[in-house]
Design an enzyme around this catalytic site. Structure first.
Site, mmCIF file in Angstrom:
data_model
loop_
_atom_site.group_PDB
_atom_site.id
_atom_site.type_symbol
_atom_site.label_atom_id
_atom_site.label_comp_id
_atom_site.label_asym_id
_atom_site.label_seq_id
_atom_site.Cartn_x
_atom_site.Cartn_y
_atom_site.Cartn_z
ATOM 1 N N ASN A 163 40.608 45.408 30.142
ATOM 2 C CA ASN A 163 40.205 44.107 30.613
ATOM 3 C C ASN A 163 39.000 44.355 31.520
ATOM 4 O O ASN A 163 39.240 44.649 32.567
ATOM 5 C CB ASN A 163 41.684 43.672 31.608
ATOM 6 C CG ASN A 163 41.138 42.253 32.123
ATOM 7 O OD1 ASN A 163 40.162 41.639 31.716
ATOM 8 N ND2 ASN A 163 41.965 41.832 32.812
ATOM 9 N N TRP A 164 38.034 43.834 30.890
ATOM 10 C CA TRP A 164 36.872 44.078 31.751
ATOM 11 C C TRP A 164 36.377 43.012 32.777
ATOM 12 O O TRP A 164 35.554 43.076 33.621
ATOM 13 C CB TRP A 164 35.641 43.991 30.755
ATOM 14 C CG TRP A 164 35.240 45.220 30.014
ATOM 15 C CD1 TRP A 164 36.142 46.469 30.177
ATOM 16 C CD2 TRP A 164 33.925 45.710 29.015
ATOM 17 N NE1 TRP A 164 35.562 47.451 29.547
ATOM 18 C CE2 TRP A 164 34.322 46.963 28.808
ATOM 19 C CE3 TRP A 164 32.975 44.768 28.632
ATOM 20 C CZ2 TRP A 164 33.298 47.639 27.908
ATOM 21 C CZ3 TRP A 164 32.158 45.450 27.573
ATOM 22 C CH2 TRP A 164 32.281 46.541 27.414
ATOM 23 N N LYS A 165 37.386 42.067 32.814
ATOM 24 C CA LYS A 165 37.195 40.911 33.873
ATOM 25 C C LYS A 165 35.949 40.477 33.975
ATOM 26 O O LYS A 165 35.128 40.316 32.805
ATOM 27 C CB LYS A 165 37.673 41.524 35.296
ATOM 28 C CG LYS A 165 39.258 42.191 34.971
ATOM 29 C CD LYS A 165 39.827 42.395 36.495
ATOM 30 C CE LYS A 165 41.086 43.231 36.114
ATOM 31 N NZ LYS A 165 41.854 43.546 37.279
ATOM 32 N N HIS B 205 46.918 36.315 33.069
ATOM 33 C CA HIS B 205 46.666 37.274 34.236
ATOM 34 C C HIS B 205 46.842 36.980 35.552
ATOM 35 O O HIS B 205 46.605 35.664 35.707
ATOM 36 C CB HIS B 205 45.080 37.836 33.977
ATOM 37 C CG HIS B 205 44.911 39.160 34.642
ATOM 38 N ND1 HIS B 205 44.670 39.324 35.845
ATOM 39 C CD2 HIS B 205 44.973 40.480 34.016
ATOM 40 C CE1 HIS B 205 44.546 40.527 36.286
ATOM 41 N NE2 HIS B 205 44.689 41.295 35.309
ATOM 42 N N GLU C 246 45.375 37.347 38.118
ATOM 43 C CA GLU C 246 43.852 36.615 38.589
ATOM 44 C C GLU C 246 43.765 35.379 38.376
ATOM 45 O O GLU C 246 43.286 34.416 39.134
ATOM 46 C CB GLU C 246 42.691 37.652 38.505
ATOM 47 C CG GLU C 246 42.692 38.791 39.251
ATOM 48 C CD GLU C 246 42.261 39.918 38.415
ATOM 49 O OE1 GLU C 246 41.354 39.752 37.638
ATOM 50 O OE2 GLU C 246 42.401 41.233 38.695
ATOM 51 N N GLU D 157 52.155 43.625 34.929
ATOM 52 C CA GLU D 157 50.992 44.527 36.019
ATOM 53 C C GLU D 157 51.570 43.810 37.158
ATOM 54 O O GLU D 157 51.529 42.617 37.840
ATOM 55 C CB GLU D 157 49.845 43.641 35.574
ATOM 56 C CG GLU D 157 49.245 43.741 34.281
ATOM 57 C CD GLU D 157 47.608 43.658 34.187
ATOM 58 O OE1 GLU D 157 47.174 44.583 33.784
ATOM 59 O OE2 GLU D 157 47.464 42.532 34.577
ATOM 60 N N GLY E 270 43.849 47.101 40.819
ATOM 61 C CA GLY E 270 42.478 47.328 41.659
ATOM 62 C C GLY E 270 42.690 47.946 43.073
ATOM 63 O O GLY E 270 41.865 47.945 43.563
ATOM 64 N N SER F 196 45.944 49.947 38.048
ATOM 65 C CA SER F 196 45.370 51.268 38.186
ATOM 66 C C SER F 196 45.824 52.450 37.135
ATOM 67 O O SER F 196 46.060 53.494 37.668
ATOM 68 C CB SER F 196 45.794 51.690 39.659
ATOM 69 O OG SER F 196 45.215 50.895 40.402
ATOM 70 N N GLY G 246 41.996 47.745 33.580
ATOM 71 C CA GLY G 246 40.803 47.398 34.298
ATOM 72 C C GLY G 246 39.624 48.209 34.646
ATOM 73 O O GLY G 246 39.123 48.661 33.603
ATOM 74 N N GLY G 247 39.700 48.831 35.719
ATOM 75 C CA GLY G 247 38.635 49.714 36.263
ATOM 76 C C GLY G 247 38.233 50.751 35.205
ATOM 77 O O GLY G 247 37.076 51.026 34.889
HETATM 78 P P1 13P Z 1 43.049 47.921 37.209
HETATM 79 O O1 13P Z 1 43.064 48.996 36.340
HETATM 80 O O2 13P Z 1 41.444 47.713 37.706
HETATM 81 O O3 13P Z 1 44.008 48.258 38.499
HETATM 82 O O4 13P Z 1 43.072 46.595 36.712
HETATM 83 C C1 13P Z 1 44.546 46.139 36.077
HETATM 84 C C2 13P Z 1 44.404 44.851 35.591
HETATM 85 O O5 13P Z 1 44.226 43.960 35.931
HETATM 86 C C3 13P Z 1 44.237 44.860 33.900
HETATM 87 O O6 13P Z 1 44.538 43.686 33.663
#
Ligand code: 13P
Length: 258
Positions: free
Chosen positions: A13-15, A99, A101, A171, A177, A217, A238-239
């Site tokens: 998930n590149w956000k 998600h 967010e 999640e 994050g 994470s 994500g990251g």
């Molecule tokens: P991180 O892997 O950066 O914690 O993000 C997780 C996430 O929100 C994937 O959708």
């Protein structure tokens, strides 16, 4: 993970990261690093604007390109939004729905998540439905109840047949994050709870076919341990999905049990 009954899915998930040029550079780098003979499905979900660029740049790599959100209406006066058939027309299969967010910053509710899940399924997409508790909710001891509510509402009106096309991502918000990962046991406990719930709402056959991902994470170091858990069928990352070398290591970690 359990490859007898369900797919292993490694999803990034590149956000709101990477321009089109950066997307092309990522693709060029990962192309030479992708492991051979991987059975897991690999997908990178990214801003809709960069989907076509990524599809071209990743052609021939086995990495599919997905979306991060969509609207529940088929079309209309919804400035800035993306409809399901705009995604399917590009050949997109996966779309992240709900998600944390989006729930936190864009007022997505359990009701709108449900409408989006049904719209995605109607359009032939595979929704990756995100659920998860905050730290305060975990500390209050209501994680199981909250997750049950989130999952049941997201799947309201979804048939057992349609459930086969649904992916659920657990999640925990406190792990997103933050560098704090749920332990493999904590993540397994929740993912197992989700499957038990699906068994009750549908049946054993339908429940065992659903891929349940862990997100929060997940990285090159902890992926193997998380993915070894029986009810964790992949990751939503994500990251670490922004760095070709790290993402490839997570894909490699999903090779176990091959
Ligand atoms: P991180 O892997 O950066 O914690 O993000 C997780 C996430 O929100 C994937 O959708």
């Amino acid at each position: 993970m359990n490859r007898h009954y369900r797919k292993t899915i490694i999803a990034g998930n590149w956000k709101m990261h990477k321009t089109a040029s950066e997307t092309v550079a990522f693709a060029a780098e990962i192309r030479g690093k992708m492991p051979e003979n991987i059975r897991s499905e690999v997908v990178l979900c990214m801003p809709a604007l960069n989907i076509t660029t990524a599809q071209k740049a990743l052609k021939g790599t086995r990495i599919a390109v997905g979306a991060e959100t969509m609207h529940y209406e088929e079309k209309g006066a919804f400035t800035g939004e993306v409809a399901a058939n705009m995604l399917t027309d590009l050949g997109v299969k996966y779309v992240i729905i709900g998600h944390s967010e989006r729930r936190q910053y864009y007022n997505e509710t359990d009701q709108s998540v449900n409408r989006k899940v049904r719209a995605a399924l109607n359009a032939g997409l595979v929704p990756i439905v995100c659920v998860g508790e905050s730290l305060a909710q975990r500390e209050m001891g209501v994680t199981a109840e909250l997750l049950a509510y989130q999952v049941m509402s997201a799947l309201s009106g979804v048939s057992a047949r349609e459930l086969r096309r649904v992916v659920i991502a657990y999640e925990p918000i406190w792990a997103i994050g933050t560098g704090k990962t749920a332990t493999a046991e904590q993540a397994q406990e929740v993912c197992e709870g989700i499957r038990t719930l699906l068994r009750k709402k549908y049946d054993a056959r339908a429940a065992r076919a659903v891929s349940i991902l862990y997100g929060g994470s997940m990285n090159a170091r902890n992926a193997a341990e998380l993915l070894a858990m029986p009810d964790i069928d992949g990751g939503l990352i994500g990251g670490a999905s922004l760095v070709p070398g790290d993402f490839v290591q997570i894909i490699e970690a999903s090779r176990q049990e091959d």
